[in-house]
Design a protein around this motif. Structure first.
Motif, PDB file in Angstrom:
ATOM      1  N   ASP A 269       1.044  -0.941   0.228  1.00 32.60           N
ATOM      2  CA  ASP A 269       0.041  -0.238  -0.200  1.00 32.60           C
ATOM      3  C   ASP A 269       0.924   1.027   0.306  1.00 32.60           C
ATOM      4  OD1 ASP A 269      -1.529   2.089   0.417  1.00 32.60           O
ATOM      5  OD2 ASP A 269      -2.433   0.913   1.914  1.00 32.60           O
ATOM      6  N   LEU A 270       0.764   1.880  -0.969  1.00 32.36           N
ATOM      7  CA  LEU A 270       1.687   2.868  -1.709  1.00 32.36           C
ATOM      8  C   LEU A 270       1.413   4.355  -0.517  1.00 32.36           C
ATOM      9  CD1 LEU A 270       2.616   2.303  -5.117  1.00 32.36           C
ATOM     10  CD2 LEU A 270       3.653   1.998  -2.880  1.00 32.36           C
ATOM     11  N   HIS A 271       0.248   4.329  -0.103  1.00 33.46           N
ATOM     12  CA  HIS A 271      -0.427   5.414   0.538  1.00 33.46           C
ATOM     13  C   HIS A 271      -0.155   5.614   1.826  1.00 33.46           C
ATOM     14  CE1 HIS A 271      -2.254   5.303  -3.660  1.00 33.46           C
ATOM     15  NE2 HIS A 271      -2.546   6.247  -3.436  1.00 33.46           N
ATOM     16  N   LYS A 272      -0.521   3.672   2.249  1.00 31.38           N
ATOM     17  CA  LYS A 272       0.355   4.260   3.617  1.00 31.38           C
ATOM     18  C   LYS A 272       2.010   4.179   4.301  1.00 31.38           C
ATOM     19  CE  LYS A 272      -1.082   0.230   5.394  1.00 31.38           C
ATOM     20  NZ  LYS A 272      -2.387  -0.508   6.034  1.00 31.38           N
TER      21      LYS A 272
ATOM     22  N   CYS B 175      15.589   1.680  -0.332  1.00 28.35           N
ATOM     23  CA  CYS B 175      14.131   1.229  -1.022  1.00 28.35           C
ATOM     24  C   CYS B 175      13.294   2.080  -1.104  1.00 28.35           C
ATOM     25  CB  CYS B 175      14.416   1.000   0.546  1.00 28.35           C
ATOM     26  SG  CYS B 175      12.745  -0.673   0.080  1.00 28.35           S
ATOM     27  N   HIS B 176      13.003   3.306  -0.656  1.00 27.80           N
ATOM     28  CA  HIS B 176      12.136   4.081  -0.858  1.00 27.80           C
ATOM     29  C   HIS B 176      12.385   5.062  -2.252  1.00 27.80           C
ATOM     30  CE1 HIS B 176       8.785   7.787   0.631  1.00 27.80           C
ATOM     31  NE2 HIS B 176       8.961   7.413  -0.252  1.00 27.80           N
ATOM     32  N   ILE B 177      13.717   5.336  -2.490  1.00 24.53           N
ATOM     33  CA  ILE B 177      14.037   5.908  -3.578  1.00 24.53           C
ATOM     34  C   ILE B 177      13.653   5.037  -4.558  1.00 24.53           C
ATOM     35  CG2 ILE B 177      15.681   6.750  -5.015  1.00 24.53           C
ATOM     36  CD1 ILE B 177      16.137   7.716  -2.509  1.00 24.53           C
ATOM     37  N   SER B 178      14.182   3.192  -4.614  1.00 26.02           N
ATOM     38  CA  SER B 178      14.436   2.507  -5.820  1.00 26.02           C
ATOM     39  C   SER B 178      12.665   1.810  -5.993  1.00 26.02           C
ATOM     40  CB  SER B 178      14.632   0.773  -5.187  1.00 26.02           C
ATOM     41  OG  SER B 178      16.117   1.503  -5.060  1.00 26.02           O
ATOM     42  N   LEU B 179      12.262   1.903  -5.146  1.00 28.17           N
ATOM     43  CA  LEU B 179      10.570   1.659  -4.984  1.00 28.17           C
ATOM     44  C   LEU B 179       9.919   2.678  -6.090  1.00 28.17           C
ATOM     45  CD1 LEU B 179       7.685  -0.223  -4.561  1.00 28.17           C
ATOM     46  CD2 LEU B 179       7.659   1.691  -2.796  1.00 28.17           C
ATOM     47  N   TYR B 180       9.803   4.229  -5.896  1.00 24.57           N
ATOM     48  CA  TYR B 180       9.037   5.190  -6.083  1.00 24.57           C
ATOM     49  C   TYR B 180       9.491   4.733  -8.120  1.00 24.57           C
ATOM     50  CZ  TYR B 180       5.684   6.095  -3.408  1.00 24.57           C
ATOM     51  OH  TYR B 180       4.996   5.467  -1.948  1.00 24.57           O
ATOM     52  N   TYR B 181      11.227   4.613  -8.384  1.00 26.31           N
ATOM     53  CA  TYR B 181      12.112   4.983  -9.164  1.00 26.31           C
ATOM     54  C   TYR B 181      11.704   3.718 -10.733  1.00 26.31           C
ATOM     55  CZ  TYR B 181      15.629   4.532 -12.995  1.00 26.31           C
ATOM     56  OH  TYR B 181      15.997   4.049 -14.340  1.00 26.31           O
ATOM     57  N   TYR B 182      11.408   2.641  -9.865  1.00 26.94           N
ATOM     58  CA  TYR B 182      11.415   1.392 -10.119  1.00 26.94           C
ATOM     59  C   TYR B 182       9.635   1.562 -10.522  1.00 26.94           C
ATOM     60  CZ  TYR B 182      15.945  -0.155 -10.797  1.00 26.94           C
ATOM     61  OH  TYR B 182      17.250  -0.650 -10.869  1.00 26.94           O
ATOM     62  N   LEU B 183       8.554   2.252  -9.713  1.00 30.73           N
ATOM     63  CA  LEU B 183       7.099   1.987 -10.606  1.00 30.73           C
ATOM     64  C   LEU B 183       7.284   2.866 -12.051  1.00 30.73           C
ATOM     65  CD1 LEU B 183       5.327   2.308  -7.423  1.00 30.73           C
ATOM     66  CD2 LEU B 183       5.175   0.601  -8.962  1.00 30.73           C
ATOM     67  N   GLY B 184       7.776   4.499 -11.239  1.00 26.36           N
ATOM     68  CA  GLY B 184       7.607   5.238 -12.719  1.00 26.36           C
ATOM     69  C   GLY B 184       8.548   5.130 -13.591  1.00 26.36           C
ATOM     70  N   PHE B 185       9.357   3.568 -13.419  1.00 29.93           N
ATOM     71  CA  PHE B 185       9.977   3.387 -15.162  1.00 29.93           C
ATOM     72  C   PHE B 185       9.500   2.416 -15.773  1.00 29.93           C
ATOM     73  CE2 PHE B 185      12.703   1.114 -17.812  1.00 29.93           C
ATOM     74  CZ  PHE B 185      13.386   2.134 -18.219  1.00 29.93           C
TER      75      PHE B 185
ATOM     76  N   ASP C 119       0.517   8.258 -14.490  1.00 30.80           N
ATOM     77  CA  ASP C 119       1.321   7.318 -13.187  1.00 30.80           C
ATOM     78  C   ASP C 119       2.325   7.689 -13.107  1.00 30.80           C
ATOM     79  OD1 ASP C 119      -1.068   7.215 -12.097  1.00 30.80           O
ATOM     80  OD2 ASP C 119      -1.144   4.436 -13.895  1.00 30.80           O
ATOM     81  N   ALA C 120       3.286   7.346 -14.112  1.00 31.51           N
ATOM     82  CA  ALA C 120       4.705   7.618 -14.237  1.00 31.51           C
ATOM     83  C   ALA C 120       5.121   8.897 -13.533  1.00 31.51           C
ATOM     84  CB  ALA C 120       5.262   7.554 -15.170  1.00 31.51           C
ATOM     85  N   THR C 121       4.994  10.014 -14.065  1.00 33.49           N
ATOM     86  CA  THR C 121       4.875  11.028 -13.103  1.00 33.49           C
ATOM     87  C   THR C 121       4.306  11.285 -11.729  1.00 33.49           C
ATOM     88  OG1 THR C 121       4.262  12.048 -15.322  1.00 33.49           O
ATOM     89  CG2 THR C 121       4.221  13.593 -13.573  1.00 33.49           C
ATOM     90  N   LYS C 122       2.780  11.128 -11.270  1.00 35.36           N
ATOM     91  CA  LYS C 122       3.061  10.749  -9.967  1.00 35.36           C
ATOM     92  C   LYS C 122       4.423  10.419  -9.565  1.00 35.36           C
ATOM     93  CE  LYS C 122      -1.536  10.492 -10.790  1.00 35.36           C
ATOM     94  NZ  LYS C 122      -2.992  10.042 -10.630  1.00 35.36           N
ATOM     95  N   ALA C 123       4.225   9.273  -9.888  1.00 34.20           N
ATOM     96  CA  ALA C 123       5.985   8.039  -8.724  1.00 34.20           C
ATOM     97  C   ALA C 123       7.116   9.289  -9.040  1.00 34.20           C
ATOM     98  CB  ALA C 123       6.074   6.952  -9.917  1.00 34.20           C
ATOM     99  N   PHE C 124       7.612   9.313  -9.993  1.00 37.68           N
ATOM    100  CA  PHE C 124       8.325  10.326  -9.618  1.00 37.68           C
ATOM    101  C   PHE C 124       8.653  11.384  -9.159  1.00 37.68           C
ATOM    102  CE2 PHE C 124       9.540   7.876 -14.222  1.00 37.68           C
ATOM    103  CZ  PHE C 124      10.203   7.429 -14.039  1.00 37.68           C
ATOM    104  N   SER C 125       7.439  11.962  -9.294  1.00 43.47           N
ATOM    105  CA  SER C 125       7.310  13.517  -8.430  1.00 43.47           C
ATOM    106  C   SER C 125       7.230  13.318  -6.682  1.00 43.47           C
ATOM    107  CB  SER C 125       5.568  14.013  -8.476  1.00 43.47           C
ATOM    108  OG  SER C 125       6.052  14.649 -10.359  1.00 43.47           O
ATOM    109  N   ASN C 126       6.970  12.088  -6.599  1.00 39.13           N
ATOM    110  CA  ASN C 126       7.260  11.866  -5.351  1.00 39.13           C
ATOM    111  C   ASN C 126       8.249  11.115  -4.440  1.00 39.13           C
ATOM    112  OD1 ASN C 126       6.630   9.536  -2.938  1.00 39.13           O
ATOM    113  ND2 ASN C 126       4.278   8.955  -3.663  1.00 39.13           N
ATOM    114  N   ILE C 127       8.837  10.370  -5.648  1.00 38.34           N
ATOM    115  CA  ILE C 127      10.474  10.679  -5.410  1.00 38.34           C
ATOM    116  C   ILE C 127      11.102  11.876  -5.605  1.00 38.34           C
ATOM    117  CG2 ILE C 127      11.149   9.947  -7.175  1.00 38.34           C
ATOM    118  CD1 ILE C 127      11.626   7.905  -3.570  1.00 38.34           C
ATOM    119  N   LEU C 128      10.681  12.734  -5.892  1.00 45.82           N
ATOM    120  CA  LEU C 128      11.777  13.834  -6.378  1.00 45.82           C
ATOM    121  C   LEU C 128      11.374  14.971  -4.811  1.00 45.82           C
ATOM    122  CD1 LEU C 128      11.506  15.210  -9.510  1.00 45.82           C
ATOM    123  CD2 LEU C 128      13.376  13.965  -8.132  1.00 45.82           C
TER     124      LEU C 128
END
Length: 140
Positions: free
Chosen positions: A84-87, A97-107, A117-126
């Motif tokens: 659950d990415l919202h929790k 791990c946090h950075i890897s998760l969102y980077y690979y999700l975005g990719f 969705d990619a933009t949301k994932a990359f924005s989240n990690i940035l």
């Protein structure tokens, strides 16, 4: 430093040449899936400890990374669908791990042409990286 680093790299290459099965994709996938399954079965039984739970959790993120590297983006996203990415989960406790998760999700999203969705994932990690750097260097 350069000769020492080069010597170390040669030693690692020799070990890999002598043991080619170590990084065999099927073997790595088999172990990752077995750890994830073991953690899930122990969680259902309310048995085992946090070690298996954490190992299974981080192996799930390892599966995301491997499936992205292999080009199977659908399976990559499916492998982390139980997180659950919202929790605030375990992945938030380990920065890499946090950075890897969102980077690979975005990719994976980007490669599947799910650009929103990619933009949301990359924005989240940035934003996460920005918050971390502001905490470490508050005056900047």
């Amino acid at each position: 430093h350069y000769p020492l680093r080069r010597q170390r790299q040669m030693c690692i290459r020799d070990r890999i040449k002598n043991h080619p099965q170590v990084w065999n994709v099927q073997s790595v996938l088999k172990y990752l899936y077995s750890f994830v399954n073991k953690a899930e079965s122990l969680e259902e039984e309310n048995d085992g400890g946090d070690v298996y739970k954490m190992l299974g959790y981080f192996c799930t993120i390892g599966l995301l990374r491997i499936h992205c590297s292999l080009g199977d983006y659908h399976l990559a996203l499916k492998s982390v669908s139980k997180i659950d990415l919202h929790k605030k989960g375990l992945f938030t406790q380990v920065t890499a791990c946090h950075i890897s998760l969102y980077y690979y999700l975005g990719f994976a999203y980007m490669m599947m042409r799910r650009f929103v969705d990619a933009t949301k994932a990359f924005s989240n990690i940035l934003l996460y990286i920005s918050r971390i750097s502001n905490k470490q260097h508050p005056g900047n």
